[in-house]
Design a protein around this motif. Structure first.
Motif, short mmCIF file in Angstrom:
data_model
loop_
_atom_site.label_atom_id
_atom_site.label_comp_id
_atom_site.label_asym_id
_atom_site.label_seq_id
_atom_site.Cartn_x
_atom_site.Cartn_y
_atom_site.Cartn_z
N SER A 225 5.59 -14.22 -52.98
CA SER A 225 5.19 -13.66 -54.01
C SER A 225 6.70 -13.16 -55.17
CB SER A 225 3.70 -13.27 -54.82
OG SER A 225 3.51 -11.92 -54.03
N THR A 226 7.52 -12.71 -54.33
CA THR A 226 8.31 -11.93 -55.07
C THR A 226 8.94 -13.13 -54.94
OG1 THR A 226 8.49 -9.73 -54.06
CG2 THR A 226 10.02 -10.06 -54.95
N VAL A 227 9.26 -14.26 -54.30
CA VAL A 227 10.43 -15.25 -55.10
C VAL A 227 10.22 -16.47 -56.03
CG1 VAL A 227 11.72 -16.94 -53.65
CG2 VAL A 227 11.31 -14.49 -52.38
N PHE A 228 8.85 -16.31 -55.49
CA PHE A 228 7.95 -17.42 -56.35
C PHE A 228 6.73 -17.15 -56.40
CE2 PHE A 228 9.13 -19.40 -52.91
CZ PHE A 228 8.17 -19.72 -52.39
N THR A 229 6.32 -17.45 -57.83
CA THR A 229 5.07 -17.53 -58.41
C THR A 229 4.10 -18.71 -57.52
OG1 THR A 229 5.17 -17.05 -60.51
CG2 THR A 229 3.38 -18.21 -60.03
N LEU A 230 3.59 -17.76 -56.36
CA LEU A 230 1.73 -18.34 -55.36
C LEU A 230 0.76 -19.10 -56.84
CD1 LEU A 230 1.92 -16.45 -52.92
CD2 LEU A 230 2.87 -18.62 -52.76
N GLU A 231 1.05 -20.75 -56.73
CA GLU A 231 -0.82 -20.82 -56.82
C GLU A 231 -0.98 -21.48 -56.03
OE1 GLU A 231 1.98 -22.90 -61.07
OE2 GLU A 231 2.53 -23.49 -59.59
N PRO A 232 -2.42 -21.61 -56.63
CA PRO A 232 -3.34 -22.83 -56.13
C PRO A 232 -3.46 -23.30 -55.46
CG PRO A 232 -4.41 -21.35 -58.09
CD PRO A 232 -2.82 -21.59 -58.29
N SER A 233 -3.34 -23.64 -54.13
CA SER A 233 -3.50 -24.58 -53.35
C SER A 233 -2.41 -24.80 -52.78
CB SER A 233 -3.99 -26.26 -54.27
OG SER A 233 -3.14 -26.73 -54.87
N ASP A 234 -1.22 -23.86 -53.20
CA ASP A 234 -0.06 -23.61 -52.28
C ASP A 234 -0.47 -23.11 -50.12
OD1 ASP A 234 2.05 -24.05 -54.73
OD2 ASP A 234 2.63 -21.62 -54.93
N ILE A 235 0.20 -23.70 -49.95
CA ILE A 235 0.19 -23.88 -48.40
C ILE A 235 1.17 -23.29 -47.83
CG2 ILE A 235 -0.51 -25.21 -46.19
CD1 ILE A 235 -1.48 -27.99 -48.12
N ILE A 236 0.44 -22.09 -46.97
CA ILE A 236 1.89 -21.84 -46.36
C ILE A 236 1.37 -21.60 -44.63
CG2 ILE A 236 2.68 -19.23 -45.86
CD1 ILE A 236 1.42 -18.64 -48.41
N ALA A 237 2.39 -22.26 -43.96
CA ALA A 237 2.48 -22.02 -43.00
C ALA A 237 2.79 -21.45 -42.59
CB ALA A 237 3.19 -23.44 -42.44
N THR A 238 2.35 -20.16 -41.19
CA THR A 238 2.90 -19.34 -40.87
C THR A 238 3.22 -19.04 -39.44
OG1 THR A 238 0.54 -18.75 -39.59
CG2 THR A 238 0.35 -17.60 -42.56
N GLY A 239 4.12 -20.22 -39.41
CA GLY A 239 5.09 -20.18 -38.04
C GLY A 239 4.31 -20.19 -36.40
#
Length: 277
Positions: A225-239
């Motif tokens: 969220s520092t790099v870009f705005t997170l928005e509803p339904s964004d998906i982060i695959a954690t590794g």
């Protein structure tokens, strides 16, 4: 969801994207409706799992899936042995992305194009679904921005990396099997203590726990969220943890007809079959 809306006389969204847009508060309302609905009413709209095909929780994401590389210590080590990574622990999250066309559901095919790759690999991961817009999110507040969780198998073509860039390796069609369900965050109060595992043709290849994440979910949301705005339904695959095919001796790859099962505790298992095209 529409059927339940009819029997409960409460208008409900048509798909998961619409549900997420309504905010996490809607989950509390739906939960209360379920409690108040007589069991006999559910019988009218119930199906056996064998009678239906589960699609991915978000079949067509609005944006690329955000991937995190080298986020378990042992996976950092195994990647350094066989891939072009340094072996040093990352000081900040390593971020890549997978296009929306990578998404497929459980019990579908992972497409193998032998003209593109001879090194098709697996990676079981916990995925985080963002529930509200966030910019410069403090680490301590990060989980307030989570809507829920699902399983992703971050399929990778190891021989398709280009000068350190990963999107060709990880961005081919069907390279993000997802599901079988989206579990809302109230059902998983501690996402940092979940077992995750993967089997290939019934043989276990990966087995670890999210407590071993190098950068946990709070860290990732703060950084992203520092790099870009997170928005509803964004998906982060954690590794993914160690045990991938590229890190084995000898190396192992997936081929036509192979069946891969990716599991995260509290969510479920996605099953996919490799199909050569």
């Amino acid at each position: 969801m529409e059927d339940f809306g009819e029997i409960s006389n409460f208008p409900l969204p048509n798909d998961m994207l619409e549900l997420i847009d309504l905010g996490f508060e809607i989950i509390e309302e739906i939960t209360e409706l379920i409690r108040e609905t007589p069991e006999k009413d559910f019988e009218e709209i119930s199906y056996e799992l064998s009678e239906i095909q589960l699609v991915a929780p978000i079949p067509k994401p609005r944006k690329n899936i955000i991937g995190i590389g080298l986020n378990y210590t042992e996976h950092v080590a195994e990647s350094a042995r066989t891939l072009d990574t340094t072996g040093k622990l990352p000081q900040k999250p390593i971020i890549f992305s997978k296009p929306p066309t990578t998404v497929t559901g459980t019990n579908t095919n992972i497409l193998l194009n032998p003209k593109l790759t001879q090194q098709l690999d697996w990676e079981v991961e916990l995925a985080v679904i963002i529930g509200k817009k966030g910019k410069y999110v403090p680490k301590a507040d990060a989980l307030d921005y989570v809507f829920g969780y699902t399983v992703i198998n971050d399929i990778s073509a190891r021989d398709c990396r280009r000068e350190g860039q990963w999107i060709v390796s990880k961005g081919q069609d069907t390279f993000a099997p997802m599901g079988p369900y989206l579990v809302t965050k109230d059902e998983l109060p501690n996402p940092h203590n979940l077992n995750l595992s993967l089997k290939l043709n019934g043989v276990e290849k990966q087995n670890s726990n999210t407590k071993f994440l190098l950068f946990n979910i709070n860290d990732l949301i703060e950084d992203l969220s520092t790099v870009f705005t997170l928005e509803p339904s964004d998906i982060i695959a954690t590794g993914t943890p160690s045990g991938v095919g590229a890190g084995r001796t000898p190396q192992e790859w997936m081929w036509n007809g192979d069946v891969v099962e990716a599991t995260v505790e509290g969510i479920g298992t996605i099953v996919n079959t490799v199909k050569e095209i």
